[in-house]
Design an enzyme around this catalytic site. Structure first.
Site, mmCIF file in Angstrom:
data_model
loop_
_atom_site.group_PDB
_atom_site.id
_atom_site.type_symbol
_atom_site.label_atom_id
_atom_site.label_comp_id
_atom_site.label_asym_id
_atom_site.label_seq_id
_atom_site.Cartn_x
_atom_site.Cartn_y
_atom_site.Cartn_z
ATOM 1 N N LYS A 16 -7.096 -6.536 -7.671
ATOM 2 C CA LYS A 16 -5.807 -7.213 -7.889
ATOM 3 C C LYS A 16 -6.005 -8.712 -7.902
ATOM 4 O O LYS A 16 -6.940 -9.249 -7.292
ATOM 5 C CB LYS A 16 -4.769 -6.818 -6.830
ATOM 6 C CG LYS A 16 -5.116 -7.211 -5.376
ATOM 7 C CD LYS A 16 -4.752 -8.625 -4.957
ATOM 8 C CE LYS A 16 -5.191 -8.937 -3.536
ATOM 9 N NZ LYS A 16 -5.199 -10.359 -3.190
ATOM 10 N N VAL A 102 -16.954 -8.583 -3.264
ATOM 11 C CA VAL A 102 -16.757 -8.360 -1.834
ATOM 12 C C VAL A 102 -16.262 -9.662 -1.202
ATOM 13 O O VAL A 102 -16.806 -10.732 -1.495
ATOM 14 C CB VAL A 102 -18.091 -7.922 -1.180
ATOM 15 C CG1 VAL A 102 -17.933 -7.767 0.333
ATOM 16 C CG2 VAL A 102 -18.588 -6.622 -1.802
ATOM 17 N N ALA A 103 -15.224 -9.571 -0.379
ATOM 18 C CA ALA A 103 -14.637 -10.757 0.275
ATOM 19 C C ALA A 103 -14.297 -11.838 -0.746
ATOM 20 O O ALA A 103 -14.492 -13.022 -0.521
ATOM 21 C CB ALA A 103 -15.585 -11.321 1.340
ATOM 22 N N GLY A 104 -13.756 -11.398 -1.887
ATOM 23 C CA GLY A 104 -13.480 -12.338 -2.972
ATOM 24 C C GLY A 104 -12.004 -12.643 -3.155
ATOM 25 O O GLY A 104 -11.634 -13.379 -4.069
ATOM 26 N N GLY A 105 -11.131 -12.064 -2.333
ATOM 27 C CA GLY A 105 -9.697 -12.288 -2.511
ATOM 28 C C GLY A 105 -9.101 -11.394 -3.585
ATOM 29 O O GLY A 105 -8.027 -11.671 -4.111
ATOM 30 N N GLY A 108 -10.931 -5.838 -2.722
ATOM 31 C CA GLY A 108 -11.922 -4.809 -3.017
ATOM 32 C C GLY A 108 -12.005 -3.728 -1.944
ATOM 33 O O GLY A 108 -12.084 -2.548 -2.256
ATOM 34 N N GLY A 109 -11.990 -4.131 -0.683
ATOM 35 C CA GLY A 109 -12.068 -3.150 0.409
ATOM 36 C C GLY A 109 -10.844 -2.250 0.420
ATOM 37 O O GLY A 109 -10.952 -1.026 0.585
ATOM 38 N N ASP A 143 -2.855 -4.211 1.757
ATOM 39 C CA ASP A 143 -3.115 -4.252 0.315
ATOM 40 C C ASP A 143 -3.422 -2.867 -0.268
ATOM 41 O O ASP A 143 -3.565 -2.731 -1.485
ATOM 42 C CB ASP A 143 -4.313 -5.170 0.009
ATOM 43 C CG ASP A 143 -3.955 -6.648 0.136
ATOM 44 O OD1 ASP A 143 -2.748 -6.978 0.126
ATOM 45 O OD2 ASP A 143 -4.879 -7.471 0.229
#
Ligand code: C5P
Length: 309
Positions: A16, A102-105, A108-109, A143
């Site tokens: 997203k 990963v940890a990109g805003g 993803g998780g 999210d």
């Protein structure tokens, strides 16, 4: 419930980008209420679940080395969560193939958690209703419900209360990825620091953005992209400002930090403009990787032909 299926099941799930992210005041529970417009793009992860002797999770693809393989992994947590609801002792091997940073805003998780939910749901033919799956998603994280839903939607509360947004056509995006992550709590804390003691109004969606989406007007959409966390992300990682300026000077109609960063999203006039921008950004050393994507797309769903893009 009797568990019979032994065939692995794979679900595809989109990343997203927040077209708008308005952050309310810091609440007593340490979180901020927010009003956001989520938009799902076809930058996707695949999650496969298969019966196994014991629970496990493995991750392949971009950034795989930084994803935990223990009980803190969101895909594993989601699979075990639905297993508890089903009331089975069966274990599963969960495999995550990552394209979402990963940890990109880009959530993803949470996307992997949503994909694990629908894959396990299909594997065990649980019969849970879409509403029950949505409730489970909300329990797993703010999210996760949107990753299940996809499309374009307003999120309120912490993002878990969703209302679909009427949107025409599709939009072409370029994402500039940075391998160095930004910590979500640190970005929220920096946002609070930058705001100081000024009173913060309750966040509300912007009517002009809704009108742009309804009309499928890419120029108006570009002009109404907004992220309250952007200044904080740029303050912690100043090269994000340079990345945004470079994209805007190379034909992007609009630029925005995605969520709490550090991914920068560029909205382009059409697919060719997106390809041109991707070439321009790739030629620079300003970011670590550049990808194009189109939105909106569907949320997490089971697939039979697994062809990661
Ligand atoms: O949602 P998540 O657990 O990843 O959030 C990590 C941290 O980010 C929270 O502990 C909080 O400090 C901050 N946060 C917030 N308001 C939100 C979401 C996250 O303050 N709506």
């Amino acid at each position: 419930m009797e568990v019979t299926s032994a065939t692995p099941v794979t679900a595809r799930v989109p990343a997203k980008v927040n077209l708008e992210l308005r952050i309310g005041p810091l609440e007593d529970d340490g979180y901020h209420s927010l009003s956001t417009v989520f938009h799902a793009v076809d930058l996707v992860d695949h999650v496969t679940v298969r019966p196994a002797d014991k629970w496990s999770v493995t991750t392949t693809g971009m950034g795989a080395g930084t994803v935990p393989d223990d009980e803190t992994n969101l895909a594993l947590r989601a699979a075990q969560f639905i297993a508890r609801r089903v009331g089975t002792d069966e274990a599963l091997a969960v495999e995550v193939a990552k394209n979402i940073p990963v940890a990109g805003g880009m959530a993803g998780g949470s996307a992997d958690a949503a994909a694990a939910l629908v894959a396990v749901d299909a594997l065990w033919e649980t019969g849970f209703s879409p509403l029950e799956l949505q409730d489970m998603a909300a329990e797993l994280g703010s999210d996760v419900p949107f990753a299940l839903e996809g499309g374009t939607a307003i999120g309120s509360g912490r993002g878990e209360h969703l209302v679909p947004v009427l949107s025409r056509g599709s939009f072409e995006w370029v994402f500039a990825l940075h391998h160095e992550g930004l910590s979500t709590p640190a970005v929220y804390a920096e946002c609070d620091r930058l705001r100081g003691t000024d009173p913060v109004p309750e966040p509300e969606p912007n009517a002009a953005l809704m009108a742009a989406l309804r009309a499928g007007d890419v120029d108006a959409l570009a002009g109404n992209l907004h992220n309250d966390l952007q200044d904080a992300a740029c303050s912690l990682m100043p090269r994000l400002t340079d990345t945004m300026n470079l994209g805007l000077n190379n034909g992007a109609l609009g630029a925005i930090v995605s969520g709490s960063g550090p991914t920068v999203a560029f909205l382009c006039a059409d697919h060719n403009a997106a390809l041109d921008l991707m070439v321009g950004l790739t030629a620079s050393t300003i970011c670590d990787e550049v990808v194009t994507a189109t939105g909106p797309v569907h949320g997490a769903h089971v697939v039979h032909d697994v062809r990661p893009r």
